[in-house]
Enzyme design. Structure first.
Site, short mmCIF file in Angstrom:
data_model
loop_
_atom_site.label_atom_id
_atom_site.label_comp_id
_atom_site.label_asym_id
_atom_site.label_seq_id
_atom_site.Cartn_x
_atom_site.Cartn_y
_atom_site.Cartn_z
N VAL A 152 -5.55 6.13 -1.20
CA VAL A 152 -5.62 7.57 -1.52
C VAL A 152 -6.91 7.83 -2.29
O VAL A 152 -7.11 7.25 -3.36
CB VAL A 152 -4.40 8.03 -2.37
CG1 VAL A 152 -4.50 9.51 -2.70
CG2 VAL A 152 -3.10 7.73 -1.65
N LYS A 224 -1.64 10.42 2.96
CA LYS A 224 -1.97 10.24 1.54
C LYS A 224 -1.01 11.04 0.65
O LYS A 224 -0.64 10.59 -0.43
CB LYS A 224 -3.41 10.63 1.29
CG LYS A 224 -4.39 9.67 1.97
CD LYS A 224 -5.75 10.28 2.07
CE LYS A 224 -6.74 9.34 2.71
NZ LYS A 224 -7.94 10.02 3.19
N GLY A 315 -15.54 6.51 2.67
CA GLY A 315 -16.77 5.72 2.73
C GLY A 315 -16.49 4.27 2.42
O GLY A 315 -15.59 3.95 1.64
#
Ligand code: HSE
Length: 352
Positions: A152, A224, A315
């Site tokens: 998350v 999430k 990322g």
């Protein structure tokens, strides 16, 4: 500490780079001297009981596409489940692509790791969002540590903050932006880009899932939301319990219309009795009106009011930082030190 890495995409490759770059500091400050006993990718594995050469692993993965090409430790004909069971290791670090239909193969890998007595760190949302408390319960039963803070918020410690807040107060609700790809697209629509061009850029920047429909349709956000809800409220929610609407219907015209009213459209996940994910118009000055691939979550606390955390939500190197955070936390619980031992410092409780 001996590690098995499952997956060698952007996240675990970044983890290897961090372990190499911070080798001395990790050893001196935290007493962590990680040995990579095995790395498994989609085309094979590299294994060494004495620990693989991290620099060489990175070079081979980048130049040849698979760690299986490493000599002499590379193998093409391996079964990841056998590696998990048979290679001697303290911890399995799993970062393979998320599957939100079945959770596989991550679900089987994590189960096997726990059954084999390995502590587990994962950034994978699938197994947790589909099976509620199955894996944390299995870890508890076996007396093992299982951490997933990278699942998350990428590198932003949203789950960690929630855990800290819950110690001194009670979280009664939360709302947040949980997906970097869709937030990037919505921000770029505001800047005048087309949906397709913005999605392409999000993919190039490594924000999107292997199947970007998971992002666009709101399922990544919903997964999430489930993971955070279960952690915060102690529920056993699953992905199918969330009402989900994605951002396909958000047009440049809708974004411009919102902007004219001083508002922005963001894909908002709301935790609580009626968990839901949907695009919403919110004031531009709202703490949730973050831009680019940022995530943000506002927790409502019973006594302290609201607390917002925001930061990069996607990322490879960001998520790798979350994996390292979890590895160090487990290392400390296993008897390592964190933060640094300093005889001159006042005696304070260990931060976990
Ligand atoms: N695809 C995800 C996102 C990656 O865009 O947020 C991080 O979970």
């Amino acid at each position: 500490m001996k590690l098995i890495l499952l997956g060698c995409g952007a996240v675990n490759l970044s983890l290897l780079e961090i372990l190499l770059a911070r080798r001395t500091e990790l050893s001196v400050r935290y007493g962590l001297q990680p040995k990579i006993a095995a790395v498994v990718d989609s085309r094979g594995a590299a294994m060494s009981p004495d620990g693989l050469d991290i620099k060489e692993l990175i070079r081979v993965k980048k130049s040849k596409g698979s760690v299986a090409q490493t000599t002499p430790s590379g193998r093409a004909d391996v079964n990841a489940l056998d590696v998990i069971s048979e290679v001697d290791a303290d911890m399995v670090v799993e970062a393979i692509p998320t599957n939100l239909r079945t959770g596989e193969p991550s679900l089987s890998y994590v189960k096997r790791a726990l059954e084999a007595g390995r502590n587990v760190v994962t950034a994978n949302k699938g197994p947790l969002a589909l099976t509620a408390d199955l894996l944390p319960s299995l870890a508890n039963k076996r007396g093992l540590f299982f951490r997933f803070s990278g699942a998350v918020g990428g590198g932003t410690p949203i789950l960690d903050l929630a855990a800290r807040c819950s110690l001194g107060d009670r979280i009664v609700g939360f709302q947040g932006v949980f997906n970097g790809t869709t937030n990037y697209i919505l921000s770029e629509l505001e800047a005048g880009l087309s949906f397709e061009a913005a999605l392409r850029a999000a993919k190039e920047r490594g924000y999107a899932e292997a199947d970007p429909l998971i992002d666009i349709r709101g399922l990544d956000s919903a997964s999430k939301l489930v993971i955070l809800s279960n952690a915060v409220f102690g529920t056993r929610m699953k992905l199918k319990n969330v009402k989900v609407k994605g951002i396909r219907g958000v047009t440049k015209a809708k974004v411009a219309n919102a902007a004219a009213k001083g508002r922005v459209i963001r894909l908002i996940g709301s935790g609580g009795i009626a968990p839901a994910v949907a695009p919403q118009e919110i004031p531009r000055e709202s703490p949730l009106a973050v831009n680019s691939a940022m995530n943000a979550v506002t927790f409502e606390l019973e006594r302290s009011g609201s607390i917002t955390i925001s930061g990069k939500g996607a990322g490879g190197k960001e998520t790798a930082g979350a994996l390292l955070r979890d590895i160090l936390t487990i290392h400390a619980k296993l008897g390592g030190f964190y933060p640094a031992r300093d005889e001159t410092a006042p005696r304070v409780a260990t931060v976990v």
